[in-house]
Scaffold this motif. Structure first.
Motif, PDB file in Angstrom:
ATOM      1  N   ALA A  55      55.388  32.721  51.338  1.00  0.00           N
ATOM      2  CA  ALA A  55      55.230  32.607  53.277  1.00  0.00           C
ATOM      3  C   ALA A  55      54.008  33.339  53.556  1.00  0.00           C
ATOM      4  CB  ALA A  55      56.058  34.010  53.387  1.00  0.00           C
ATOM      5  N   ASP A  56      53.155  33.736  52.171  1.00  0.00           N
ATOM      6  CA  ASP A  56      51.903  34.630  52.543  1.00  0.00           C
ATOM      7  C   ASP A  56      50.840  33.154  52.158  1.00  0.00           C
ATOM      8  OD1 ASP A  56      53.024  37.082  53.346  1.00  0.00           O
ATOM      9  OD2 ASP A  56      52.928  38.345  50.895  1.00  0.00           O
ATOM     10  N   GLY A  57      51.235  32.020  51.722  1.00  0.00           N
ATOM     11  CA  GLY A  57      50.391  31.161  51.471  1.00  0.00           C
ATOM     12  C   GLY A  57      50.338  31.332  49.829  1.00  0.00           C
ATOM     13  N   LYS A  58      51.522  31.876  49.169  1.00  0.00           N
ATOM     14  CA  LYS A  58      50.274  32.391  47.716  1.00  0.00           C
ATOM     15  C   LYS A  58      52.067  31.197  47.114  1.00  0.00           C
ATOM     16  CE  LYS A  58      47.830  35.959  48.778  1.00  0.00           C
ATOM     17  NZ  LYS A  58      47.875  37.916  48.343  1.00  0.00           N
ATOM     18  N   PRO A  59      51.247  30.669  45.886  1.00  0.00           N
ATOM     19  CA  PRO A  59      51.539  30.001  44.684  1.00  0.00           C
ATOM     20  C   PRO A  59      52.671  30.454  43.999  1.00  0.00           C
ATOM     21  CG  PRO A  59      49.319  30.301  43.962  1.00  0.00           C
ATOM     22  CD  PRO A  59      49.300  30.779  45.087  1.00  0.00           C
ATOM     23  N   VAL A  60      53.828  29.848  43.270  1.00  0.00           N
ATOM     24  CA  VAL A  60      54.819  30.767  42.514  1.00  0.00           C
ATOM     25  C   VAL A  60      54.724  29.606  40.920  1.00  0.00           C
ATOM     26  CG1 VAL A  60      57.110  31.372  41.699  1.00  0.00           C
ATOM     27  CG2 VAL A  60      55.866  31.503  44.212  1.00  0.00           C
ATOM     28  N   PHE A  61      54.702  29.837  40.012  1.00  0.00           N
ATOM     29  CA  PHE A  61      54.762  29.399  39.000  1.00  0.00           C
ATOM     30  C   PHE A  61      56.291  30.159  37.895  1.00  0.00           C
ATOM     31  CE2 PHE A  61      49.962  30.125  40.258  1.00  0.00           C
ATOM     32  CZ  PHE A  61      49.662  28.580  40.212  1.00  0.00           C
ATOM     33  N   VAL A  62      56.940  29.042  37.786  1.00  0.00           N
ATOM     34  CA  VAL A  62      58.178  28.809  36.802  1.00  0.00           C
ATOM     35  C   VAL A  62      57.260  28.651  35.834  1.00  0.00           C
ATOM     36  CG1 VAL A  62      60.365  28.591  36.840  1.00  0.00           C
ATOM     37  CG2 VAL A  62      59.421  29.457  38.977  1.00  0.00           C
ATOM     38  N   VAL A  63      58.512  28.962  34.352  1.00  0.00           N
ATOM     39  CA  VAL A  63      58.703  28.778  33.330  1.00  0.00           C
ATOM     40  C   VAL A  63      59.832  28.665  32.675  1.00  0.00           C
ATOM     41  CG1 VAL A  63      57.370  30.935  31.784  1.00  0.00           C
ATOM     42  CG2 VAL A  63      57.358  28.940  30.851  1.00  0.00           C
ATOM     43  N   GLU A  64      60.457  27.816  32.061  1.00  0.00           N
ATOM     44  CA  GLU A  64      61.740  27.526  31.308  1.00  0.00           C
ATOM     45  C   GLU A  64      61.066  26.651  30.461  1.00  0.00           C
ATOM     46  OE1 GLU A  64      64.545  28.692  33.213  1.00  0.00           O
ATOM     47  OE2 GLU A  64      63.820  28.696  35.422  1.00  0.00           O
ATOM     48  N   TYR A  91      51.461  45.257  47.581  1.00  0.00           N
ATOM     49  CA  TYR A  91      51.703  44.796  46.213  1.00  0.00           C
ATOM     50  C   TYR A  91      50.853  43.415  46.834  1.00  0.00           C
ATOM     51  CZ  TYR A  91      53.347  42.955  41.827  1.00  0.00           C
ATOM     52  OH  TYR A  91      53.023  42.651  40.651  1.00  0.00           O
ATOM     53  N   ARG A  92      51.593  43.007  47.449  1.00  0.00           N
ATOM     54  CA  ARG A  92      51.479  41.241  47.879  1.00  0.00           C
ATOM     55  C   ARG A  92      50.376  40.299  48.454  1.00  0.00           C
ATOM     56  NH1 ARG A  92      55.952  41.750  50.700  1.00  0.00           N
ATOM     57  NH2 ARG A  92      55.484  40.627  52.985  1.00  0.00           N
ATOM     58  N   GLU A 107      59.225  40.400  39.652  1.00  0.00           N
ATOM     59  CA  GLU A 107      59.549  40.778  40.750  1.00  0.00           C
ATOM     60  C   GLU A 107      59.983  41.081  42.437  1.00  0.00           C
ATOM     61  OE1 GLU A 107      62.967  38.253  39.358  1.00  0.00           O
ATOM     62  OE2 GLU A 107      61.273  39.019  39.062  1.00  0.00           O
ATOM     63  N   GLU A 108      60.147  42.232  41.687  1.00  0.00           N
ATOM     64  CA  GLU A 108      61.472  43.186  42.645  1.00  0.00           C
ATOM     65  C   GLU A 108      59.534  44.328  44.125  1.00  0.00           C
ATOM     66  OE1 GLU A 108      63.777  43.161  39.390  1.00  0.00           O
ATOM     67  OE2 GLU A 108      61.908  42.891  39.348  1.00  0.00           O
ATOM     68  N   LEU A 109      58.800  43.972  42.897  1.00  0.00           N
ATOM     69  CA  LEU A 109      56.924  44.955  43.478  1.00  0.00           C
ATOM     70  C   LEU A 109      57.227  43.972  44.837  1.00  0.00           C
ATOM     71  CD1 LEU A 109      55.522  45.276  40.478  1.00  0.00           C
ATOM     72  CD2 LEU A 109      56.601  47.002  41.926  1.00  0.00           C
ATOM     73  N   VAL A 110      57.159  41.990  45.246  1.00  0.00           N
ATOM     74  CA  VAL A 110      56.356  41.400  46.291  1.00  0.00           C
ATOM     75  C   VAL A 110      57.366  42.126  47.307  1.00  0.00           C
ATOM     76  CG1 VAL A 110      55.690  39.727  44.126  1.00  0.00           C
ATOM     77  CG2 VAL A 110      58.157  39.713  46.237  1.00  0.00           C
ATOM     78  N   LEU A 164      41.315  35.967  39.746  1.00  0.00           N
ATOM     79  CA  LEU A 164      42.641  35.810  40.427  1.00  0.00           C
ATOM     80  C   LEU A 164      43.668  36.792  39.914  1.00  0.00           C
ATOM     81  CD1 LEU A 164      42.463  32.064  40.117  1.00  0.00           C
ATOM     82  CD2 LEU A 164      42.555  33.084  42.165  1.00  0.00           C
ATOM     83  N   ILE A 165      44.844  37.126  40.365  1.00  0.00           N
ATOM     84  CA  ILE A 165      45.415  38.544  39.909  1.00  0.00           C
ATOM     85  C   ILE A 165      46.841  37.325  40.025  1.00  0.00           C
ATOM     86  CG2 ILE A 165      46.647  40.181  39.883  1.00  0.00           C
ATOM     87  CD1 ILE A 165      43.579  40.600  38.592  1.00  0.00           C
TER      88      ILE A 165
END
Length: 349
Positions: free
Chosen positions: A286-295, A246-247, A238-241, A231-232
């Motif tokens: 939208a590609d079905g991939k998850p996003v993880f956020v840390v605050e 890249y995605r 996030e601009e790279l996506v 997994l990568i």
């Protein structure tokens, strides 16, 4: 003495290459068994701890954890495959996903790959690598790197080691490439930090953004070829996506300070700042991939707002200390935030 021994050993190796060893094909890194276990999108609860992580202190409900490859006691005391498996095991539940933190936009002086003579202040800087740049004023011992430099990329991954590389590893004790060490330790994947470092090079190196994208794609191709299913997960940048290639190379995306703290700790980000990042995150989703956020929040009211907003955005949220020195928290369900009801206008007389 160590430098003298290193120089002598290197001279011997160079002498051997002079009689033809360098022209002999070197054995390539061996293939590893494919990754097995839960899919990344199935991870609903996650955590992030780089200091003092202990498998016994990770709550069973944590589906994914990001930890360091090294123990805090020593840069060379790396986690073994057995150690990583301890973090993975959850009795009566599917195995936990375990990602190794790895910075690719900065070099860290406390890492096992660091050589003392690389420091600009050592030996008058005579051995300072061409890829090494300024020290991070906020994180002592971290140095910005010219990540497009092949010599730096070779510290991270070395798909085709020469006999000279192998000899240095066997005879002089040089470590393997960083990514190979992580692969061999049995991690499920890597959590790539300082991907956003390209933003600090755009004036002096206009291709910085494209070069970082290419670096992550190269890293992904190598790791997945050696260990299928590896997994990568990049953090930030996030601009790279915006680019499809890249995605396709990543399996998910992580984002720090989506809602708070970009300028000042605990301070809400501007609406435009958050919207800009959220728009990129949606491309990954939208590609079905998850996003993880840390605050990095302590204030409970702000945490409540962040949890409600994360639910709305469909991202997996965790809270942490900026030093990442505490076990991951288990968060209760997000509170309902009552909508603001407009005041009823007074009747006109």
């Amino acid at each position: 003495m160590k430098l003298l021994r290193y120089t002598f050993g290197l001279a011997v190796v160079l002498g051997l290459t002079g009689v033809g060893l360098s022209y002999t094909p070197a054995p390539q890194p061996s293939a590893l068994p494919a990754r097995s276990g839960p899919s990344l999108p199935s991870a609903r609860v996650w955590g992030y701890q780089l200091q003092g992580a202990r498998a016994s202190l990770i709550a069973p409900d944590i589906d994914l954890v990001v930890i360091d490859h090294a123990r805090e006691t020593s840069a060379t005391d790396l986690l073994s495959a057995a150690d990583v498996e301890e973090f993975r095991v959850r009795p009566g539940r599917p195995p936990r996903i375990v990602l190794a933190y790895m910075s690719i936009g900065e070099a860290e002086r406390y890492r096992f790959y660091w050589r003392k003579w690389w420091s600009p202040k050592t030996y008058l800087g005579l051995f300072e690598p061409t890829w090494l740049a300024r020290e991070n004023k906020d994180w002592k011992g971290n140095y910005l790197v010219r990540f497009w430099d092949p010599a730096w990329q070779k510290v991270i991954l070395n798909p085709a080691p020469s006999l000279l590389d192998i000899a240095r590893h066997r005879w002089l004790g040089e470590p393997p490439a960083y990514l190979d060490s992580i692969l061999q330790a049995g991690f499920d994947g890597v959590y790539l930090d300082r991907v956003d470092a390209f933003g600090e090079w755009e004036k002096s190196h206009p291709r910085a953004e494209a070069d970082m994208s290419a670096f992550v794609r190269r890293l992904s191709t190598y790791a997945k070829a050696r260990k299928p299913g590896f997994l990568i997960v990049p953090q930030n940048g996030e601009e790279l996506v915006a680019k499809v290639d890249y995605r396709q190379a990543i399996d998910g995306l992580a984002k720090e300070d989506l809602l708070y703290g970009v300028e000042t700790p605990e301070t809400p980000n501007s609406r435009d700042e958050t919207k800009r990042s959220a728009d990129f995150l949606r491309k990954v989703q939208a590609d079905g991939k998850p996003v993880f956020v840390v605050e990095y929040l302590r204030d409970q009211a702000k945490r409540d707002v962040a949890r409600a907003r994360a639910k709305e955005l469909g991202v997996a949220l965790t809270f942490a200390e900026r030093d990442l020195n505490r076990p991951p928290e288990l968060l209760p369900p997000p509170p309902a935030i009552a909508p603001v009801t407009p005041a009823t206008p007074k009747p006109q007389r």
